[in-house]
Write a protein that holds these residues in place. Structure first.
Motif, mmCIF file in Angstrom:
data_model
loop_
_atom_site.group_PDB
_atom_site.id
_atom_site.type_symbol
_atom_site.label_atom_id
_atom_site.label_comp_id
_atom_site.label_asym_id
_atom_site.label_seq_id
_atom_site.Cartn_x
_atom_site.Cartn_y
_atom_site.Cartn_z
ATOM 1 N N ASN A 287 66.548 31.610 -35.023
ATOM 2 C CA ASN A 287 65.167 31.587 -34.537
ATOM 3 C C ASN A 287 64.889 30.307 -33.747
ATOM 4 N N ALA A 288 65.390 29.179 -34.245
ATOM 5 C CA ALA A 288 65.220 27.919 -33.519
ATOM 6 C C ALA A 288 65.975 27.951 -32.191
ATOM 7 N N PHE A 289 67.198 28.497 -32.187
ATOM 8 C CA PHE A 289 67.980 28.587 -30.952
ATOM 9 C C PHE A 289 67.286 29.510 -29.954
ATOM 10 N N LEU A 293 65.795 28.714 -26.289
ATOM 11 C CA LEU A 293 66.207 29.521 -25.137
ATOM 12 C C LEU A 293 64.988 29.990 -24.349
ATOM 13 N N ALA A 294 63.950 30.433 -25.075
ATOM 14 C CA ALA A 294 62.724 30.879 -24.411
ATOM 15 C C ALA A 294 61.974 29.700 -23.803
ATOM 16 N N TYR A 295 61.926 28.556 -24.518
ATOM 17 C CA TYR A 295 61.200 27.380 -24.034
ATOM 18 C C TYR A 295 61.800 26.862 -22.727
ATOM 19 N N GLY A 298 65.421 30.343 -20.500
ATOM 20 C CA GLY A 298 66.716 31.008 -20.407
ATOM 21 C C GLY A 298 66.585 32.519 -20.372
ATOM 22 N N ALA A 299 65.683 33.068 -21.223
ATOM 23 C CA ALA A 299 65.477 34.514 -21.224
ATOM 24 C C ALA A 299 64.959 34.994 -19.879
ATOM 25 N N SER A 300 64.089 34.203 -19.238
ATOM 26 C CA SER A 300 63.539 34.591 -17.933
ATOM 27 C C SER A 300 64.627 34.613 -16.874
ATOM 28 N N TYR A 301 65.532 33.611 -16.922
ATOM 29 C CA TYR A 301 66.622 33.583 -15.937
ATOM 30 C C TYR A 301 67.502 34.827 -16.059
ATOM 31 N N ILE A 340 68.056 35.626 -31.228
ATOM 32 C CA ILE A 340 68.172 34.775 -30.046
ATOM 33 C C ILE A 340 67.706 35.499 -28.791
ATOM 34 N N PHE A 341 68.070 36.763 -28.657
ATOM 35 C CA PHE A 341 67.815 37.470 -27.406
ATOM 36 C C PHE A 341 66.587 38.369 -27.439
ATOM 37 N N MET A 342 65.805 38.331 -28.521
ATOM 38 C CA MET A 342 64.645 39.209 -28.593
ATOM 39 C C MET A 342 63.624 38.963 -27.472
#
Length: 446
Positions: A287-289, A293-295, A298-301, A340-342
């Protein structure tokens, strides 16, 4: 420092520690701390996100389902289910390999855990298969492959985590996972019949013996009936279902079938709690990772790359997500991968106008497939250790079985109406259906 560079360093740190043999949660946290030190995120915020990851009522279902599997195994109740499986399919070509698959289809609906399945089947059926002349590599491959059914059919722990993290109906995921789960089960049986070793085929059991074996296993087989019945009627939630299953085993099953085990029940509770600590710490770290990633966008990229290739085509988006999750699932277990990828999954689900339950089932099936693929392949690795064969040999034996999983995943992507048919019939609101203004029936999105 740019966000992309920080993300790259986080990933390199995580993978490096992972390949050095550091446990997954600590590898994840190492990457998170690197990201925090190179950005303006405070360490206190990271610790808060770790606790936020485990602070979910829905996750309480996991220890109870783990306890169900532990009680069933240690109380030796699974022998009755194995005898029923033998009486049903022991006479079919493939012999005990067919029994492994049917046994898994029964036991998966009680434990919800792939690791519990592979441990129980290796202990209950691995020895008999060796004595009947099956190659150890094939034994490990078929046991590992069959155990993945537990990731799809209720009460799947993977579905519980996916629903809790992604705010998706857990009951809907349970129902939608039935068709892909059965497809994998029957696909493995067909593979064993035509391409597996013939084994020692037992005489066809007379109807009287089948009825007797079914009666002998009736009490433990009531567990999936109680679980699904309670969830479908709304008597209890999926989380409460685990408690009800434990109560049924402790109060009814064990006293009736193995009274001598009652004094060992406290040990089973302690062991289940210890086993639960492993995914729990992984959930917190993931959850922290995932938050980092979202902060760092990374998910947007990643979402931008996928949408630039697929546009708004739901099938192409899901195929690319399957490719991504297959690669990631080769290195990371399903639970941390989901967490991580949610954020990425939610973004692409909305971009492709995909039903959230449909996307969830496809990705859960993909992660189940990752449990038997190299280089990590957790359940295949476990099965090879239990059976006593090298991972490389078990992997070679499992390669042809991959076609069963790939066919199931492709079917789930291109035939959503079949996958969602059961939840639409029994829990229509779980998949986005709403009551008709006319007052009769439901209207479901296309």
């Amino acid at each position: 420092m740019s966000a992309l560079l920080v993300l790259a360093l986080m990933t390199v740190c995580f993978l490096s520690f992972g390949y050095l043999g550091v446990p997954v949660p600590f590898s994840l946290m190492a990457g998170v701390f690197i990201g925090a030190l190179l950005s303006d995120v405070s360490l206190a915020a990271i610790i808060q996100k770790v606790f936020d990851g485990v602070d979910s009522e829905a996750l309480l279902a996991i220890p109870f389902f783990l306890l169900v599997g532990e009680l069933m195994s240690s109380a030796n109740v699974v022998v009755r289910i194995a005898n029923l499986s033998v009486s049903l399919v022991g006479h079919i070509r493939g012999g005990l390999s067919q029994v492994v698959v049917v046994f898994s289809m029964f036991f998966s609906e009680m434990s919800g855990s792939t690791t519990a399945d592979v441990a129980v089947m290796s202990r209950a059926l691995g020895g008999p298969m060796k004595r009947e002349g099956y190659e150890p590599a094939f034994i490990a491959a078929i046991i590992a492959s069959a155990s993945t059914i537990a990731a799809l059919v209720p009460p799947s722990i993977t579905a519980v985590v996916y629903g809790a993290v992604g705010n998706v109906s857990i009951a809907g995921l349970f129902m939608a996972g039935v068709v892909p789960g059965l497809m994998i089960g029957f696909g493995l049986m067909i593979y064993c019949y035509f391409f597996g070793p013939s084994g020692l085929r037992k005489p066809r059991a007379p109807l009287r013996q089948v009825v007797f074996a079914a009666g002998d296993a009736a009490l433990p087989l009531m567990i999936p009936v109680i679980l699904l019945g309670g969830i479908l009627t709304g008597w209890f939630t999926p989380t409460e279902a685990g408690v009800v299953a434990v109560v049924w085993i402790v109060v009814v099953v064990i006293p009736a079938l193995n009274r001598g085990h009652i004094r060992k029940i406290p040990y089973d509770f302690c062991l289940a709690g210890l086993i639960f600590s492993l995914p729990l710490i992984t959930i917190g770290a993931a959850n922290a990772f995932g938050w980092m990633l979202a902060y760092l966008r990374g998910a947007s990229y990643i979402a931008e790359v996928i949408t630039s290739l697929a546009g708004n085509d739901p099938h192409l988006i899901m195929l690319l997500m399957v490719l991504l999750f297959t690669v990631v699932g080769d290195f990371i277990e399903p639970v941390p991968t989901i967490i991580i990828f949610m954020p990425l999954v939610n973004t692409l689900t909305e971009a492709g106008d995909i039903n959230a339950v449909h996307m969830g089932v496809v990705l859960i099936a993909t992660l189940a497939f990752g449990l038997i693929t190299p280089p990590y392949g957790l359940v295949l690795l476990m099965a090879s250790k239990f059976v006593g064969v090298s991972f490389a040999k078990a992997l070679r034996a499992a390669l042809p079985i991959y076609l069963v999983f790939l066919g199931t995943i492709a079917f789930a992507i291109y035939f959503p109406s079949v996958v969602l048919w059961l939840p639409q019939k029994v829990l229509p609101e779980s998949v986005g259906c709403f009551k008709s203004p006319a007052g009769t029936g439901y209207i479901c999105p296309k």
